[in-house]
Design an enzyme around this catalytic site. Structure first.
Site, PDB file in Angstrom:
ATOM      1  N   GLU A 107      14.264  64.598  28.016  1.00 38.10           N
ATOM      2  CA  GLU A 107      15.358  63.546  27.378  1.00 38.10           C
ATOM      3  C   GLU A 107      16.930  63.159  27.581  1.00 38.10           C
ATOM      4  O   GLU A 107      17.687  64.380  28.792  1.00 38.10           O
ATOM      5  CB  GLU A 107      15.803  63.903  25.947  1.00 38.10           C
ATOM      6  N   LYS A 112      20.670  64.234  27.823  1.00 39.36           N
ATOM      7  CA  LYS A 112      21.621  64.932  26.550  1.00 39.36           C
ATOM      8  C   LYS A 112      23.065  64.611  26.826  1.00 39.36           C
ATOM      9  O   LYS A 112      23.854  64.286  27.193  1.00 39.36           O
ATOM     10  CB  LYS A 112      22.243  66.665  27.803  1.00 39.36           C
ATOM     11  N   ASP A 129      26.160  63.466  24.635  1.00 35.27           N
ATOM     12  CA  ASP A 129      27.790  64.591  24.754  1.00 35.27           C
ATOM     13  C   ASP A 129      28.520  64.708  23.122  1.00 35.27           C
ATOM     14  O   ASP A 129      29.109  63.523  24.148  1.00 35.27           O
ATOM     15  CB  ASP A 129      28.678  64.848  25.893  1.00 35.27           C
ATOM     16  N   CYS A 161      68.405  59.457  35.476  1.00 35.54           N
ATOM     17  CA  CYS A 161      69.668  59.797  35.263  1.00 35.54           C
ATOM     18  C   CYS A 161      70.735  60.447  36.294  1.00 35.54           C
ATOM     19  O   CYS A 161      71.578  60.928  36.133  1.00 35.54           O
ATOM     20  CB  CYS A 161      70.232  59.642  34.245  1.00 35.54           C
ATOM     21  N   CYS A 200      70.018  58.409  29.367  1.00 35.31           N
ATOM     22  CA  CYS A 200      69.041  58.203  30.092  1.00 35.31           C
ATOM     23  C   CYS A 200      67.902  57.525  30.390  1.00 35.31           C
ATOM     24  O   CYS A 200      67.098  57.197  29.555  1.00 35.31           O
ATOM     25  CB  CYS A 200      68.469  59.797  30.388  1.00 35.31           C
ATOM     26  N   TYR A 206      17.430  62.990  18.531  1.00 38.21           N
ATOM     27  CA  TYR A 206      16.067  64.080  18.661  1.00 38.21           C
ATOM     28  C   TYR A 206      15.117  65.436  18.362  1.00 38.21           C
ATOM     29  O   TYR A 206      14.448  66.516  19.632  1.00 38.21           O
ATOM     30  CB  TYR A 206      17.046  64.554  20.600  1.00 38.21           C
ATOM     31  N   CYS A 232      65.108  66.577  30.841  1.00 37.26           N
ATOM     32  CA  CYS A 232      66.827  65.478  30.785  1.00 37.26           C
ATOM     33  C   CYS A 232      67.503  66.012  29.776  1.00 37.26           C
ATOM     34  O   CYS A 232      66.904  65.510  29.072  1.00 37.26           O
ATOM     35  CB  CYS A 232      66.265  64.123  31.318  1.00 37.26           C
ATOM     36  N   GLU A 258      33.418  75.826  34.013  1.00 36.48           N
ATOM     37  CA  GLU A 258      33.870  77.151  33.876  1.00 36.48           C
ATOM     38  C   GLU A 258      33.275  77.861  33.008  1.00 36.48           C
ATOM     39  O   GLU A 258      33.114  79.622  32.467  1.00 36.48           O
ATOM     40  CB  GLU A 258      35.665  77.103  33.884  1.00 36.48           C
ATOM     41  N   PHE A 259      33.186  77.659  31.315  1.00 36.76           N
ATOM     42  CA  PHE A 259      32.560  78.064  30.715  1.00 36.76           C
ATOM     43  C   PHE A 259      31.191  78.306  30.987  1.00 36.76           C
ATOM     44  O   PHE A 259      30.973  80.415  30.532  1.00 36.76           O
ATOM     45  CB  PHE A 259      32.730  77.029  29.192  1.00 36.76           C
ATOM     46  N   ASP A 260      30.105  77.810  31.090  1.00 38.69           N
ATOM     47  CA  ASP A 260      29.246  78.279  31.481  1.00 38.69           C
ATOM     48  C   ASP A 260      29.105  79.094  32.604  1.00 38.69           C
ATOM     49  O   ASP A 260      27.982  80.115  32.557  1.00 38.69           O
ATOM     50  CB  ASP A 260      28.193  76.894  31.774  1.00 38.69           C
ATOM     51  N   CYS A 301      67.754  64.994  36.587  1.00 37.83           N
ATOM     52  CA  CYS A 301      66.275  64.015  36.662  1.00 37.83           C
ATOM     53  C   CYS A 301      66.647  63.145  37.322  1.00 37.83           C
ATOM     54  O   CYS A 301      67.713  62.553  37.972  1.00 37.83           O
ATOM     55  CB  CYS A 301      66.975  63.070  35.339  1.00 37.83           C
ATOM     56  N   LYS A 354      22.371  70.907  32.857  1.00 37.01           N
ATOM     57  CA  LYS A 354      23.868  70.149  32.919  1.00 37.01           C
ATOM     58  C   LYS A 354      24.532  69.537  34.555  1.00 37.01           C
ATOM     59  O   LYS A 354      23.743  70.299  34.900  1.00 37.01           O
ATOM     60  CB  LYS A 354      24.429  71.001  32.394  1.00 37.01           C
TER      61      LYS A 354
END
Ligand code: IVH
Length: 684
Positions: free
Chosen positions: A116, A118, A120, A413, A434, A229, A428, A36-38, A410, A316
């Site tokens: 190579e 990647k 993480d 309980c 509980c 690397y 709760c 999502e960031f990319d 809850c 990626k």
């Protein structure tokens, strides 16, 4: 989109990306997936290309995300000898082929790629001089990094000294990745679960967090590893990148054995396809493949953009997704009474493991996704341990499906749930009646960082169910008959349990206070309260105003302390536990050292530890804490945001003004670490 709209979108994207960079690099807790960031970054790059008039050197497209710690500056900072850049990345083979075409344009000679994995983790830059590791810096802002040498030296695969006579250059930088193998990661999170500490979402966050810990002793227990690397050393101008790594390996440095030289982009694609599958069998996390032009001469020709080299690209792997059905939704009640919705799924294979459950976090998240029992949903495991549901496949929603309604009472309980407006969670409130909350109370009390009692979840469950224990003090009066009735408990388990109960009587006051499970009192707060009030009865009788005078104690905490002690059952528990022999006051312990004997230390400003802990630290080293700067003050320890008046007075009187770090060196010479809240040093 017209130019004006583009400018607004560019501003919004920059702000959003900068915020995500902070979550990722500084808090080690990203809130969106890399993918999502990319996507956001890609959108910004494209807009800036279409509207170059809005380009800015300050844009996140022109700078690498910074991990520099600016608060309290716990690390020294040094400049990298060469800037530390990032990589352009892509999720598409087509774009990878575009990269290849760009590289080929205008190139006459033969060239090759080095492919190579990647890795993480978090980037690191090592500086070796005359074969000795002299410095390790984080990437920082690309120009300057945080000095984490002490922490790096705890990683076994990184040599402090290179192999004698192996021909290494007299000075060079080598970059790589510090990562956490899955084994270490699982061990760490299992322990954190036992200690009721927040779990790390993935090995990368765990590695990044570990690298920035203040106690290198703690880092050494984290099981980090490293792979290098990128060598930057003289003498390779006409050589190959792959050759430089082979040489580095012969000097004793950790280099990956999974790289491959490829002469065509088809071979590169083949390597990618192969590792997209094989990587699941690796014992460490990877999130893609890095493709680098191998010839240094061609690398020079291609050069760099502001933040990435033109001679390399990261391909990626997309986070894997699976489509599966929600069979049912459970509402789990935790120790604190928080109710968490969890989806039970038709088992589905995802990233090599079978996923059967996924968290739905809270009622808001459920509403947002509009998940319903019977829905087909996409489950994603983007490097995160807990799979998450990303969206509903509406085309497959059954005609008779009904919106899911969060329970009003809850599930354990039957008490009406209340909503905590700050956390978007339902709770709760029946904490003393509980069942899961009662069991949670015993498990918390027995946990390692609390009373450290030898008893597990199953045994606690059985003790509660049979009503052998209701209140914490009941643990101390169980008889052998009751204990031997527990599943799998034999003489030895009873013996261990009793020995640990006996030992718990020596547990210091602040841990006992933490063990009571008063809402909002974590380990650090318990230490602060213990050193401030010194005795449980003083805490019990403290007014709201008195509580609020304690550093780090706010209204919510003050109220929860007052409410807890207002309950007669709780007062009884304290009295009974006192009778059982637990410590409910600070021991007037022999001091840790005499280093500050005869000195009056004045403190001002904020430190990396709470002020009360600092006072206790001074006293533990036989010093006196001053109440104002006078001629007899020995030192003024100036923390962050130190007040001007005190500094001025000290200057006038010629009182030495020292930093927090300098102070620790005086108080505890030779000791490596500062007494940060997360490393239990000699404070208690
Ligand atoms: S080369 C100028 N090689 O990925 C060349 N980086 O997204 C810079 N990374 O900042 C790096 N594995 O922290 C390179 N085999 C590899 C890598 C690698 C992981 C990281 C590195 C970099 C980031 C870029």
């Amino acid at each position: 989109m017209d130019a004006n709209e583009a400018r607004h979108r560019i501003d919004a994207l920059r702000e959003e990306i900068n915020a995500h960079n902070r979550h990722y690099y500084l808090e080690n807790a990203p809130v969106i997936s890399d993918y999502e960031f990319d996507l956001l970054l890609k959108e910004l790059i494209q807009l800036e290309e279409l509207y170059p008039q809005f380009k800015s050197a300050d844009s996140p497209t022109a700078k690498v995300g910074s991990d520099l710690e600016t608060q309290n500056a716990p690390f020294k900072q040094y400049a990298h000898l060469h800037p530390m850049l990032s990589l352009a990345n892509t999720y598409s083979i087509e774009e990878l082929r575009d990269f290849d075409s760009r590289v080929r344009k205008g190139v006459i000679s033969q060239f090759t790629y080095n492919c190579e994995l990647k890795f993480d983790g978090r980037g690191i830059n090592l500086l070796y001089r005359n074969g000795i590791l002299v410095r390790a810096l984080t990437r920082g802002d690309g120009t300057t990094g945080d000095d984490v040498t002490r922490n790096i030296k705890t990683i076994k695969s990184i040599p402090l000294q290179l192999k004698d006579g192996s021909g290494y250059p007299s000075e060079f930088e080598i970059r790589g990745e510090v990562y956490m193998p899955f084994d270490s990661f699982n061990k760490l999170n299992t322990q954190r679960e036992l200690d009721e500490e927040p779990l790390f979402a993935n090995p990368r966050n765990a590695a990044a967090g570990s690298l920035k810990m203040l106690s290198s002793k703690a880092v050494s227990g984290r099981g980090l590893d490293c792979v290098l690397y990128h060598l930057i050393a003289p003498g390779y101008e006409d050589s190959l990148h792959s050759k430089s790594l082979e040489d580095a390996a012969s000097w004793g440095l950790p280099i990956s054995s999974h790289s491959r030289k490829c002469s065509t982009i088809d071979e590169v694609v083949e390597y990618i396809r192969e590792w997209d599958d094989r990587r699941h069998a690796l014992p460490f996390p990877t999130d893609g493949v890095v493709v680098k032009v191998d010839q240094y001469s061609l690398q020079r020709e291609l050069g760099f953009t502001a933040k990435t080299p033109r001679w390399a690209v990261a391909y990626k792997f997309k986070p894997e997704e699976a489509l599966t059905k929600i069979e049912s939704i459970d509402y789990q009640v935790g120790r604190t009474g928080a109710v968490t919705p969890v989806a039970n799924l038709s088992p589905v294979l995802l990233s090599g493991t079978t996923v059967k459950r996924a968290t739905l976090h809270n009622a808001d998240q459920m509403d947002l996704l509009d998940v319903r029992v019977g829905d087909f949903v996409y489950v994603e495991k983007g490097g995160e341990i807990i799979p998450k549901i990303t969206r509903v496949e509406l085309s497959r929603r059954p005609a008779d499906s009904r919106p899911e309604v969060f329970p009003a009472v809850c599930p354990a309980c039957g008490t009406a749930l209340v909503r905590d407006p700050e956390q978007a969670k339902f709770f709760c409130p029946n904490s003393d009646g509980c069942p899961p909350q009662i069991e949670g109370k015993f498990l918390h009390f027995s946990s390692r960082k609390a009373m450290d009692i030898n008893i597990g979840e199953v045994a606690v469950h059985q003790l509660c169910e049979r009503e052998f224990v209701k209140e914490l003090q009941d643990l101390y009066s169980l008889d052998d008959f009751q204990l031997l009735s527990l599943d799998k408990w034999k003489g030895k388990s009873v013996e261990n349990f009793r020995a640990s109960l006996e030992k718990s009587k020596q547990v210091p006051f602040h841990r006992v206070l933490y063990a009571l499970g008063i809402k909002n009192i974590g380990e650090t707060t318990a230490k602060t309260l213990a050193s401030h009030f010194k005795n449980i009865d003083v805490i019990k009788d403290a007014s709201r105003e008195e509580l609020l005078t304690v550093e780090d104690v706010g209204g919510t905490l003050a109220d929860s302390i007052i409410n807890w002690f207002a309950e007669p059952r709780h007062l009884n528990t304290v009295e009974e536990l006192k009778k059982a022999g637990l410590k409910f006051s600070l021991e007037e312990k022999a001091s840790v050292s005499d280093t500050l004997k005869g000195m009056t230390i004045m403190i001002t400003g904020n430190y990396s530890i709470p002020r009360d802990t600092m006072k206790y630290y001074i006293e533990a080293h036989s010093g006196k804490v001053g109440s104002s700067v006078t001629a007899s003050t020995t030192y003024l320890v100036a923390g962050a945001k130190a007040g001007g008046a005190k500094l001025e007075k000290a200057r006038k009187l010629g009182i030495p003004i020292i930093t927090e770090e300098e102070f620790y060196k005086i108080a505890a010479p030779g000791e490596e670490e500062s007494p940060a809240p997360d490393n239990e040093l000699t404070l208690f």
